[in-house]
Design a protein around this motif. Structure first.
Motif, short mmCIF file in Angstrom:
data_model
loop_
_atom_site.label_atom_id
_atom_site.label_comp_id
_atom_site.label_asym_id
_atom_site.label_seq_id
_atom_site.Cartn_x
_atom_site.Cartn_y
_atom_site.Cartn_z
N VAL A 142 -7.09 2.03 -11.78
CA VAL A 142 -6.32 0.97 -11.09
C VAL A 142 -6.48 1.31 -9.48
CG1 VAL A 142 -4.11 0.08 -10.78
CG2 VAL A 142 -4.63 1.13 -13.06
N ALA A 143 -6.92 0.51 -8.81
CA ALA A 143 -6.91 0.64 -7.37
C ALA A 143 -6.01 -0.27 -6.58
CB ALA A 143 -8.40 -0.09 -6.92
N GLY A 144 -5.03 0.52 -5.93
CA GLY A 144 -4.15 -0.55 -5.01
C GLY A 144 -4.57 -0.54 -3.56
N VAL A 145 -4.52 -1.91 -3.32
CA VAL A 145 -5.03 -1.91 -1.86
C VAL A 145 -3.89 -2.13 -0.70
CG1 VAL A 145 -6.65 -3.31 -0.38
CG2 VAL A 145 -7.12 -3.02 -2.83
N ASP A 146 -4.11 -1.69 0.28
CA ASP A 146 -3.05 -1.88 1.37
C ASP A 146 -4.02 -2.96 2.53
OD1 ASP A 146 -0.74 -0.61 1.24
OD2 ASP A 146 -0.91 0.81 2.77
N HIS A 147 -3.52 -4.02 2.37
CA HIS A 147 -4.10 -4.85 3.37
C HIS A 147 -3.37 -4.73 4.78
CE1 HIS A 147 -5.79 -7.30 0.02
NE2 HIS A 147 -4.43 -6.93 -0.70
N THR A 148 -4.41 -4.12 5.48
CA THR A 148 -3.90 -3.57 6.76
C THR A 148 -3.41 -4.78 7.80
OG1 THR A 148 -5.78 -1.99 6.40
CG2 THR A 148 -4.59 -2.03 8.79
N TYR A 149 -2.31 -4.24 8.31
CA TYR A 149 -1.78 -5.12 9.33
C TYR A 149 -0.92 -6.02 8.69
CZ TYR A 149 -4.70 -2.94 12.86
OH TYR A 149 -5.30 -1.78 13.41
N GLU A 150 -0.72 -6.27 7.34
CA GLU A 150 0.21 -7.24 6.59
C GLU A 150 1.18 -6.81 5.95
OE1 GLU A 150 -2.26 -9.78 3.63
OE2 GLU A 150 -3.68 -9.92 5.09
N ASN A 151 1.44 -5.35 6.06
CA ASN A 151 2.55 -4.72 5.65
C ASN A 151 3.27 -3.79 6.59
OD1 ASN A 151 1.56 -1.71 5.50
ND2 ASN A 151 0.01 -2.89 4.25
N TYR A 152 4.21 -3.44 6.50
CA TYR A 152 4.97 -2.75 7.56
C TYR A 152 4.50 -1.37 8.02
CZ TYR A 152 8.78 -6.16 6.65
OH TYR A 152 9.24 -7.17 6.44
N ALA A 153 3.63 -0.76 7.14
CA ALA A 153 3.14 0.66 7.60
C ALA A 153 1.77 0.93 6.57
CB ALA A 153 4.03 1.65 7.70
N THR A 154 0.93 1.06 7.22
CA THR A 154 -0.59 1.95 6.59
C THR A 154 -1.01 2.90 7.46
OG1 THR A 154 -1.26 -0.16 5.84
CG2 THR A 154 -2.68 1.49 5.96
#
Length: 233
Positions: A170-182
């Protein structure tokens, strides 16, 4: 309740939000002996129900074929990915849920008050960090998880661990600049630039296009002869 929703509740966003609201005053006869309960200690995610031990690793990947859609001076699209997978049995450090800064920015973004801002960083996961992948002859099915707008990939941890315990990668992706913190490996923290544009015409279509490109790129990074993760084969 879905595992994704359980994850948020256990991690504290729902519980802590409820705790920060004023509760009705109890009867006078009860108030002296039964004060209202408040959450204490670190939260723990529910244990996976599958038979496989679970490992988790973090990948930093850069899509040099496109500039970042949210930051004009972003030369490339940078992404952080968590991979949960069936692992060989063994002991090790539990994979982190999120950093203290990510916890702070997420709680502030969700307007949760009355709790320590680092509380989510103390959430206990079930996966062993960088455990040796178990694999199998013929390979394992791959699932890619894309979190909701403003939410980091960590909020899908319980779902990722559950699927991995049942034999999925399973790969969980942070969509940069679309969430509060990456948080990137060099310590930079990307905040929610897109949150300032959510009323712009065409915003929804842009988000969909960006996420499709992100997921397509991550698939390429996890498969094929030049895959970025050692467990990909």
């Amino acid at each position: 309740m879905s595992h994704a929703v359980k994850d948020l509740a256990v991690a504290g966003l729902v519980v802590l939000a409820a705790a920060s609201c004023a509760a009705p005053a109890p009867p006078r006869s009860v108030a002296a002996t039964a004060p209202p309960a408040t959450p204490t200690g670190a939260a723990a995610l529910p244990a996976p129900t599958g038979t496989r031990p679970v490992g988790a690793t973090t990948l930093y990947v850069k899509d040099t074929s496109r500039t970042d859609p949210w930051v004009p001076d972003g030369k490339v699209r940078e992404l952080m990915v968590t991979v949960w997978y069936p692992a060989q049995a063994g002991e090790g450090r539990r994979a982190p849920y999120m950093t203290a800064k990510e916890s702070e920015l997420t709680l502030k973004g969700k307007e949760v008050t009355g709790v320590p801002y680092d509380v989510l960083s103390r959430t206990r996961t079930n996966a062993v960090e960088d455990a040796k992948p178990a694999g199998r002859t013929g390979g394992l099915p791959l699932v890619v998880l894309s979190p909701g707008f403003t939410m980091p990939r960590s909020t899908l941890t319980a779902l990722g661990e559950e699927l991995a315990s049942r034999g999925y990668v399973v790969a969980g992706v942070d969509h940069t600049y679309e969430n509060y913190a990456t948080t990137f490996p060099d310590g930079r923290v990307a905040e929610c630039v897109a949150c300032d544009s959510d009323t712009d015409p065409g915003f929804g279509a842009k988000v969909a296009d960006v996420r499709a490109a992100d997921v397509s790129f991550v698939l390429d990074q996890l498969t094929g002869p030049h895959a970025k993760w050692e467990g990909s084969p």
